[in-house]
Design a protein around this motif. Structure first.
Motif, PDB file in Angstrom:
ATOM      1  N   ILE A   1       0.874  -1.181   0.000  1.00 44.11           N
ATOM      2  CA  ILE A   1       0.000   0.000   0.000  1.00 44.11           C
ATOM      3  C   ILE A   1       0.902   1.218   0.000  1.00 44.11           C
ATOM      4  N   SER A   2       0.598   2.201  -0.824  1.00 43.64           N
ATOM      5  CA  SER A   2       1.291   3.490  -0.745  1.00 43.64           C
ATOM      6  C   SER A   2       0.267   4.598  -0.801  1.00 43.64           C
ATOM      7  N   ILE A   3       0.637   5.676  -0.111  1.00 43.20           N
ATOM      8  CA  ILE A   3      -0.256   6.833  -0.022  1.00 43.20           C
ATOM      9  C   ILE A   3       0.527   8.087  -0.348  1.00 43.20           C
ATOM     10  N   CYS A   4      -0.099   8.990  -1.064  1.00 44.58           N
ATOM     11  CA  CYS A   4       0.517  10.308  -1.252  1.00 44.58           C
ATOM     12  C   CYS A   4      -0.603  11.342  -1.140  1.00 44.58           C
ATOM     13  N   THR A   5      -0.452  12.300  -0.233  1.00 38.21           N
ATOM     14  CA  THR A   5      -1.518  13.303  -0.085  1.00 38.21           C
ATOM     15  C   THR A   5      -1.298  14.450  -1.070  1.00 38.21           C
ATOM     16  N   VAL A   6      -2.273  15.316  -1.175  1.00 36.59           N
ATOM     17  CA  VAL A   6      -2.124  16.464  -2.079  1.00 36.59           C
ATOM     18  C   VAL A   6      -1.076  17.445  -1.552  1.00 36.59           C
ATOM     19  N   SER A   7      -0.667  17.298  -0.292  1.00 39.18           N
ATOM     20  CA  SER A   7       0.464  18.087   0.218  1.00 39.18           C
ATOM     21  C   SER A   7       1.790  17.375  -0.033  1.00 39.18           C
ATOM     22  N   GLY A   8       1.735  16.181  -0.641  1.00 40.34           N
ATOM     23  CA  GLY A   8       2.964  15.436  -0.915  1.00 40.34           C
ATOM     24  C   GLY A   8       3.453  14.620   0.270  1.00 40.34           C
ATOM     25  N   GLN A   9       2.607  14.337   1.247  1.00 38.77           N
ATOM     26  CA  GLN A   9       2.988  13.462   2.374  1.00 38.77           C
ATOM     27  C   GLN A   9       2.902  12.024   1.889  1.00 38.77           C
ATOM     28  N   GLN A  10       3.968  11.246   2.101  1.00 43.02           N
ATOM     29  CA  GLN A  10       3.980   9.887   1.564  1.00 43.02           C
ATOM     30  C   GLN A  10       4.154   8.840   2.663  1.00 43.02           C
ATOM     31  N   PHE A  11       3.523   7.707   2.424  1.00 41.10           N
ATOM     32  CA  PHE A  11       3.653   6.580   3.343  1.00 41.10           C
ATOM     33  C   PHE A  11       3.504   5.292   2.546  1.00 41.10           C
ATOM     34  N   SER A  12       4.312   4.306   2.866  1.00 38.84           N
ATOM     35  CA  SER A  12       4.212   3.020   2.181  1.00 38.84           C
ATOM     36  C   SER A  12       4.380   1.894   3.163  1.00 38.84           C
ATOM     37  N   ILE A  13       3.746   0.788   2.863  1.00 38.41           N
ATOM     38  CA  ILE A  13       3.923  -0.403   3.700  1.00 38.41           C
ATOM     39  C   ILE A  13       3.865  -1.642   2.813  1.00 38.41           C
ATOM     40  N   GLY A  14       4.600  -2.692   3.221  1.00 39.85           N
ATOM     41  CA  GLY A  14       4.594  -3.938   2.455  1.00 39.85           C
ATOM     42  C   GLY A  14       5.567  -3.889   1.285  1.00 39.85           C
ATOM     43  N   ASP A  15       5.198  -4.588   0.200  1.00 46.89           N
ATOM     44  CA  ASP A  15       6.122  -4.744  -0.934  1.00 46.89           C
ATOM     45  C   ASP A  15       6.075  -3.539  -1.872  1.00 46.89           C
ATOM     46  N   SER A  16       6.214  -2.368  -1.285  1.00 47.49           N
ATOM     47  CA  SER A  16       5.982  -1.144  -2.062  1.00 47.49           C
ATOM     48  C   SER A  16       7.135  -0.798  -2.993  1.00 47.49           C
ATOM     49  N   ASN A  17       8.275  -1.494  -2.848  1.00 42.65           N
ATOM     50  CA  ASN A  17       9.371  -1.192  -3.784  1.00 42.65           C
ATOM     51  C   ASN A  17       9.452  -2.204  -4.912  1.00 42.65           C
ATOM     52  N   GLU A  18       8.479  -3.104  -4.960  1.00 42.26           N
ATOM     53  CA  GLU A  18       8.510  -4.101  -6.035  1.00 42.26           C
ATOM     54  C   GLU A  18       7.624  -3.678  -7.194  1.00 42.26           C
ATOM     55  N   ASP A  19       8.141  -3.903  -8.389  1.00 45.78           N
ATOM     56  CA  ASP A  19       7.386  -3.493  -9.578  1.00 45.78           C
ATOM     57  C   ASP A  19       6.300  -4.496  -9.933  1.00 45.78           C
ATOM     58  N   PHE A  20       5.222  -3.990 -10.463  1.00 44.08           N
ATOM     59  CA  PHE A  20       4.171  -4.852 -11.027  1.00 44.08           C
ATOM     60  C   PHE A  20       3.660  -4.174 -12.292  1.00 44.08           C
ATOM     61  N   CYS A  21       2.979  -4.969 -13.141  1.00 46.41           N
ATOM     62  CA  CYS A  21       2.486  -4.395 -14.397  1.00 46.41           C
ATOM     63  C   CYS A  21       1.235  -3.578 -14.149  1.00 46.41           C
ATOM     64  N   ILE A  22       1.168  -2.431 -14.767  1.00 46.40           N
ATOM     65  CA  ILE A  22       0.007  -1.574 -14.510  1.00 46.40           C
ATOM     66  C   ILE A  22      -1.251  -2.152 -15.153  1.00 46.40           C
ATOM     67  N   GLN A  23      -1.093  -2.929 -16.231  1.00 40.99           N
ATOM     68  CA  GLN A  23      -2.239  -3.510 -16.939  1.00 40.99           C
ATOM     69  C   GLN A  23      -3.342  -2.465 -17.186  1.00 40.99           C
ATOM     70  N   SER A  24      -4.564  -2.728 -16.723  1.00 42.34           N
ATOM     71  CA  SER A  24      -5.668  -1.819 -17.073  1.00 42.34           C
ATOM     72  C   SER A  24      -5.558  -0.433 -16.433  1.00 42.34           C
ATOM     73  N   ILE A  25      -4.595  -0.263 -15.523  1.00 40.14           N
ATOM     74  CA  ILE A  25      -4.472   1.077 -14.925  1.00 40.14           C
ATOM     75  C   ILE A  25      -3.876   2.054 -15.948  1.00 40.14           C
ATOM     76  N   CYS A  26      -3.438   1.493 -17.102  1.00 41.25           N
ATOM     77  CA  CYS A  26      -3.036   2.411 -18.182  1.00 41.25           C
ATOM     78  C   CYS A  26      -4.268   3.091 -18.791  1.00 41.25           C
ATOM     79  N   LYS A  27      -5.454   2.497 -18.567  1.00 41.76           N
ATOM     80  CA  LYS A  27      -6.637   2.998 -19.285  1.00 41.76           C
ATOM     81  C   LYS A  27      -7.034   4.421 -18.906  1.00 41.76           C
TER      82      LYS A  27
END
Ligand code: GLN
Length: 533
Positions: free
Chosen positions: A149-175
């Motif tokens: 899980i990763s979060i970024c607020t409109v103020s640019g505050q970021q937080f990540s947990i779990g396998d957040s540095n591993e790449d995955f295919c965006i697939q339909s999120i390209c749409k």
């Protein structure tokens, strides 16, 4: 002893208190410096500044900070005198450091929010339901238990947990992103001559067109193949792909976090009979713009689906949408507000395949999922969230992604229509309260001191609130911290030169309060500093 930054500032303030281009006044710089200064030194540590920023989710590599990478490598030793500190503040993006240190970002208590997200992550991680997509053989080989899980607020505050540095295919999120690109390129009218904006009510690869013989919307395969045909059709294939990557780079804050998964691409191309069928069907119906080359359009669509990235970057992309097209960590506009409005409208009604209506009802947020298990969730004007977990439900959505979203809106008032049921005591609102500034400084400082919330005490101190201020009973922050036995607050207040012996309306001092509460460590600390009983 050398004059403190605050004293220097006061001298200047008496002469001139003009604000600089960041809208900040000398006295404000001095309060921020004071807030981070320890042991009455003439300098602060760069690492303390970085820690204060990270406590509210601003990462040290945030491009808006413009911190010197060479210094960051040895940050614990680097000291900043008042002038150098001011220089950093002036060169960072407009007021960012000030807002971070004063607790004025969109989620002021970011630490509590992240704790809750962590809790939801751990809870939903127990759900082992669903199956990894196998219709593209390469996707079937991914570790099904990955979860990020990763979060970024409109103020640019970021937080990540779990396998957040591993790449995955965006697939339909390209749409949705391809849809944004063609809206920017051709405008809404032209784009919607070729694709509708109605949910299809069937699966993502349904072989069906609407009554005008057009794909139902850009969020399902037929519509996404259509929008692909409209992305810079005059360019050659290499330039078109580069154009797409550049766009993604812009919305993910130029972190160079995008890649391409060639095996998925080849695997997808080999198993794409349905997508070829959709393409030929639309060609036969004359749905494409004139001169469209169907085969290169399909090729381009497979390539877009095979872009890969991690949840850190995808959360920034989602936050760019939440922030009406301006990337929060670069402050660069990537697309027009209207493009974002159109895209979010369709994500809201069509982004979750044939679960879209249910998702809009229960979660009430624009979202887009992909068969590799990605889910991009947008909370307009607040934050973007990226979730990745490869096991899918029967509609093709990430099981954990859906569970996480449900749990999130159960705890927070994020459903777009929660605004109608404000004050629902079961749901929290982590947003900055705009009228917070009006709340009496003494009350909020005393409250934070009694709760033992050091970060909040620091934020209030950085706003220039007098730490000796008392409420109507003569109770000060020191009284309250002493009554509750919060030594870390007391140590901070002593370092800032607090009056050790204020008397409340009953004549009690903080040390007397510490005795009443039997807080031995607090008593020792106050007595070591010669407090009176
Ligand atoms: N590559 C996929 C396809 O067209 C994209 C679909 C998806 O993520 N749902 O089959």
């Amino acid at each position: 002893m050398a004059a403190t930054a605050k004293e220097k500032a006061n001298v200047k303030v008496n002469g001139s208190d003009r604000s600089d281009f960041n809208g900040m006044m000398e006295v404000e710089y001095s309060y921020l410096f004071e807030c981070l200064r320890k042991n009455k030194e003439d300098y602060i540590y760069l690492s303390d500044l970085i820690n204060a920023l990270e406590a509210v989710g601003i990462r040290e590599n945030d491009p808006r900070l413009k911190l010197d990478p060479a210094e960051l490598d040895i940050a614990p030793q680097v000291v900043l005198d008042y002038e150098k500190f001011k220089h950093i503040l002036k060169h960072s993006f407009g007021g960012l450091i000030k807002d971070a240190i004063q607790g004025n970002l969109i989620i002021p208590d970011f630490a509590s929010f992240c704790r809750e997200i962590t809790e939801i992550y751990e809870l939903t991680n127990k759900n082992k339901n669903g199956n990894v997509a196998t219709y593209i053989p390469q996707l079937g080989r991914v570790d099904p238990d990955k979860y990020a899980i990763s979060i970024c607020t409109v103020s640019g505050q970021q937080f990540s947990i779990g396998d957040s540095n591993e790449d995955f295919c965006i697939q339909s999120i390209c749409k949705p992103i391809n849809y944004c690109m063609v809206l920017e390129e051709h405008g809404e009218d032209i784009v919607h001559q070729h694709v509708g904006r109605e949910p299809s009510g069937i699966g993502f690869n349904g072989l069906v067109l609407n009554e005008n013989s057009l794909p139902h919307n850009p969020m399902i395969n037929a519509g996404a193949i259509m929008t692909c045909s409209m992305v810079k059709p005059e360019m050659d294939m290499a330039d078109r792909f580069e154009y797409v990557l550049n766009f993604w780079n812009k919305i993910t804050g130029n972190q160079n976090s995008l890649g391409f998964n060639n095996s998925v691409y080849l695997s997808e191309k080999e198993t794409a009979d349905r997508n070829f069928a959709l393409g030929y069907y639309m060609k036969e119906k004359g749905a494409f713009p004139e001169n469209t080359n169907l085969l290169s359009t399909l090729e381009f669509y497979f390539q877009c689906c095979s872009i890969q990235t991690d949840t850190n970057a995808m959360a920034i992309a989602a936050a760019t949408l939440a922030n009406s097209g301006i990337c929060p960590i670069t402050n660069e506009r990537a697309m027009e507000n209207n493009t974002v409005k159109n895209c979010l409208s369709l994500m809201n009604s069509c982004g979750m395949y044939d679960f879209s209506g249910e998702f809009a009802f229960t979660i009430g947020l624009p979202a887009k999922s992909g068969v590799a298990g990605g889910l991009m969730l947008v909370i307009p004007n607040l934050m973007g969230i990226a979730i990745w977990s490869p096991k899918l439900d029967k509609s093709g959505n990430s099981v954990k992604g859906i569970e996480f979203s449900k749990e999130l809106v159960k705890r927070y008032n994020f459903h777009i229509y929660d605004s109608l049921t404000l004050n629902n005591p079961d749901k929290k609102d982590p947003r900055l309260k705009r009228n917070e500034a009006k709340i009496d400084g003494a009350i909020s400082l005393n409250w934070a001191a009694s709760e033992g919330n050091l970060l909040e005490v620091q934020h209030i101190y950085a706003r220039g609130i007098d730490i000796n201020m008392a409420d109507y009973d003569g109770r000060t922050a020191l009284h309250l911290a002493a009554s509750e036995g919060h030594e870390h607050i007391i140590a901070y207040l002593i370092d800032k030169g607090v009056n050790l012996n204020p008397r409340d309306r009953w004549g009690n001092t903080p040390l007397q309060d510490a005795y009443k509460g039997n807080h031995d460590a607090t008593i020792l600390l106050l007595e070591a500093n010669h407090a009176l009983k």
